[in-house]
Design an enzyme around this catalytic site. Structure first.
Site, PDB file in Angstrom:
ATOM      1  N   GLY A  33       0.870  -1.181   0.000  1.00 52.49           N
ATOM      2  CA  GLY A  33       0.000   0.000   0.000  1.00 52.49           C
ATOM      3  C   GLY A  33       0.902   1.225   0.000  1.00 52.49           C
ATOM      4  O   GLY A  33       1.829   1.326   0.809  1.00 52.49           O
ATOM      5  N   ASN A 167       0.391   9.567  -7.994  1.00 52.60           N
ATOM      6  CA  ASN A 167       0.034   8.132  -8.069  1.00 52.60           C
ATOM      7  C   ASN A 167      -1.325   7.893  -8.727  1.00 52.60           C
ATOM      8  O   ASN A 167      -2.220   7.288  -8.122  1.00 52.60           O
ATOM      9  CB  ASN A 167      -0.005   7.538  -6.650  1.00 52.60           C
ATOM     10  CG  ASN A 167       1.286   6.837  -6.290  1.00 52.60           C
ATOM     11  OD1 ASN A 167       2.198   6.738  -7.107  1.00 52.60           O
ATOM     12  ND2 ASN A 167       1.383   6.364  -5.054  1.00 52.60           N
ATOM     13  N   ILE A 168      -1.491   8.351  -9.950  1.00 47.83           N
ATOM     14  CA  ILE A 168      -2.784   8.166 -10.627  1.00 47.83           C
ATOM     15  C   ILE A 168      -2.912   6.703 -11.048  1.00 47.83           C
ATOM     16  O   ILE A 168      -2.160   6.227 -11.897  1.00 47.83           O
ATOM     17  CB  ILE A 168      -2.895   9.057 -11.886  1.00 47.83           C
ATOM     18  CG1 ILE A 168      -2.632  10.530 -11.555  1.00 47.83           C
ATOM     19  CG2 ILE A 168      -4.262   8.859 -12.554  1.00 47.83           C
ATOM     20  CD1 ILE A 168      -3.695  11.234 -10.794  1.00 47.83           C
ATOM     21  N   ARG A 169      -3.834   6.000 -10.430  1.00 46.69           N
ATOM     22  CA  ARG A 169      -4.129   4.607 -10.800  1.00 46.69           C
ATOM     23  C   ARG A 169      -5.441   4.639 -11.579  1.00 46.69           C
ATOM     24  O   ARG A 169      -6.519   4.777 -10.984  1.00 46.69           O
ATOM     25  CB  ARG A 169      -4.257   3.734  -9.546  1.00 46.69           C
ATOM     26  CG  ARG A 169      -3.045   3.750  -8.624  1.00 46.69           C
ATOM     27  CD  ARG A 169      -1.934   2.861  -9.154  1.00 46.69           C
ATOM     28  NE  ARG A 169      -0.843   2.752  -8.207  1.00 46.69           N
ATOM     29  CZ  ARG A 169       0.272   3.495  -8.201  1.00 46.69           C
ATOM     30  NH1 ARG A 169       0.436   4.441  -9.120  1.00 46.69           N
ATOM     31  NH2 ARG A 169       1.226   3.298  -7.312  1.00 46.69           N
ATOM     32  N   LEU A 229      11.227   9.727 -13.264  1.00 44.28           N
ATOM     33  CA  LEU A 229      11.305   9.404 -14.686  1.00 44.28           C
ATOM     34  C   LEU A 229      11.588   7.923 -14.926  1.00 44.28           C
ATOM     35  O   LEU A 229      12.068   7.541 -15.985  1.00 44.28           O
ATOM     36  CB  LEU A 229      12.387  10.262 -15.355  1.00 44.28           C
ATOM     37  CG  LEU A 229      12.293  11.781 -15.116  1.00 44.28           C
ATOM     38  CD1 LEU A 229      13.488  12.502 -15.740  1.00 44.28           C
ATOM     39  CD2 LEU A 229      10.990  12.337 -15.686  1.00 44.28           C
ATOM     40  N   ASP A 260       7.311   4.560  -4.126  1.00 46.34           N
ATOM     41  CA  ASP A 260       7.131   4.814  -2.686  1.00 46.34           C
ATOM     42  C   ASP A 260       8.467   4.770  -1.953  1.00 46.34           C
ATOM     43  O   ASP A 260       8.689   5.542  -1.013  1.00 46.34           O
ATOM     44  CB  ASP A 260       6.181   3.782  -2.075  1.00 46.34           C
ATOM     45  CG  ASP A 260       4.853   3.750  -2.798  1.00 46.34           C
ATOM     46  OD1 ASP A 260       4.400   4.826  -3.243  1.00 46.34           O
ATOM     47  OD2 ASP A 260       4.283   2.666  -2.933  1.00 46.34           O
TER      48      ASP A 260
HETATM   49  O1  KDG Z   1       3.033   2.165  -5.121  1.00 42.31           O
HETATM   50  C1  KDG Z   1       2.812   0.793  -4.861  1.00 42.31           C
HETATM   51  C2  KDG Z   1       1.385   0.657  -4.607  1.00 42.31           C
HETATM   52  O2  KDG Z   1       0.708   1.057  -5.752  1.00 42.31           O
HETATM   53  C3  KDG Z   1       0.967  -0.727  -4.287  1.00 42.31           C
HETATM   54  O3  KDG Z   1       1.516  -1.179  -3.078  1.00 42.31           O
HETATM   55  C4  KDG Z   1      -0.515  -0.883  -4.252  1.00 42.31           C
HETATM   56  O4  KDG Z   1      -1.103   0.974  -2.904  1.00 42.31           O
HETATM   57  C5  KDG Z   1      -1.267   0.342  -3.912  1.00 42.31           C
HETATM   58  C6  KDG Z   1      -2.264   0.787  -4.862  1.00 42.31           C
HETATM   59  O5  KDG Z   1      -3.245   1.328  -4.388  1.00 42.31           O
HETATM   60  O6  KDG Z   1      -2.082   0.637  -6.062  1.00 42.31           O
END
Ligand code: KDG
Length: 315
Positions: A33, A167-169, A229, A260
């Site tokens: 996380g 951290n754009i997922r 980068l 991270d």
């Molecule tokens: O940066 C690593 C995290 O992306 C990974 O541990 C999972 O926290 C996470 C996520 O929400 O994607």
């Protein structure tokens, strides 16, 4: 506290073998996380870090809480939630692109997505030197977003450094317009922002390093920006000072967690007064160490390990 973070820890089930998940037989369990990774990175370097979150009061929640506690992260503000489960995700490695990992989340309705403003101990936040969160927490639910925004406001008012990793997922956002809007609001509260080039383009409409720095300052008054980068290293602008650092070339087992590691070691090193360039080099070393194994936290370095690593690379 040196660093207080707000965000969702997850159990990572990492494919032991490479290839599409449908053919993978064995998975390895890791405590991960994004914000939790940053807390562990800081704790390994002797910093006082703490996490504000909710975990399911289930086997996975107990595993994560005990792991974090064992790493020296303060878990006194972790609420164990008896009604909702701990979030998990699977990692597919090396397929279809070698060296690249993909994630499959099972986190909808997780305990951490019920994180809310009530879970934020304002004094705890106000007394920290750095408050860290990410775009992941802004995406997982409206209540978690409000909690993160509240913590940012409190920290800022108290004079702490507010740190935001974009951290754009994409899998977590309903649409990218919402991401641009919400992340923009958070950037306006931040003192330092970490992002990659794709995020700079998406959120700032900036193509290239100079444009990213310029737009971050023009639109959000940000004078501290770190651009990650990937294999090309990182470049940072910190109150007028600018540095570029190469990445270390290492064999990649799983790149997840590198960002991270970078953030946690960078912030800790800056708090230790090591200066911009040295902090970036140490952060790059930690990122390189983490990608050589599965799991985000096991290979996070202790102080002496960074020196040994750097000596191994002629530093
Ligand atoms: O940066 C690593 C995290 O992306 C990974 O541990 C999972 O926290 C996470 C996520 O929400 O994607």
């Amino acid at each position: 506290m040196d660093i207080v973070a707000v965000g969702e820890p997850l159990v990572q089930l990492n494919a032991v073998t490479r290839g599409p998940l449908r053919h993978v037989q064995y998975f390895e369990k890791h405590s991960t996380g994004s914000e939790a990774n940053v807390c562990v990175a800081a704790a390994r370097l002797g910093m006082r870090s703490g996490l504000i979150t909710r975990l399911g009061n289930d086997e996975f929640g107990l595993f994560i809480r005990d792991w974090l506690r064992g790493e020296g992260v303060d878990v006194s503000r972790v609420v164990m939630d008896g009604e909702h489960p701990t979030g998990i995700y699977f990692v597919q490695r090396g397929y279809p692109v070698p060296g690249v990992s993909d994630v499959v989340y099972y986190r909808h309705g997780s305990a951490a997505s019920f994180l809310s403003e009530e879970d934020v101990d304002r004094d705890y936040v106000r007394e920290s030197r750095v408050l860290h969160t990410t775009g992941i927490t802004l995406a997982i639910s409206e209540s978690a977003r409000s909690a993160a925004m509240l913590a940012m406001d409190e920290a800022r008012r108290a004079g702490a450094l507010v740190s935001l990793d974009l951290n754009i997922r994409r899998k977590l956002w309903r649409n990218m317009d919402e991401a641009v809007d919400v992340v923009g609001k958070a950037m306006a509260k931040a003192g330092v922002v970490f992002m990659d080039e794709e995020e700079a383009s998406m959120i700032l409409g900036a193509e290239g390093v100079d444009a990213a720095f310029r737009e971050a300052e023009r639109r959000f008054g940000l004078t501290k920006v770190v651009l990650k980068l990937g294999r090309r290293g990182s470049v940072a602008r910190w109150d007028g000072e600018e540095e570029r650092v190469n990445a270390f070339e290492v064999p990649v087992e799983d790149p997840i967690g590198a960002g991270d590691a970078y953030v946690g070691v960078f912030l800790s090193s800056m708090l230790k007064g090591m200066g911009l360039r040295k902090s970036m080099v140490r952060a790059s070393a930690a990122a390189a160490m983490v990608v050589t194994v599965r799991g985000d936290e096991e290979n996070l370095p202790r102080e002496g390990d960074i020196d040994v690593f750097l000596r191994g690379f002629g530093g």
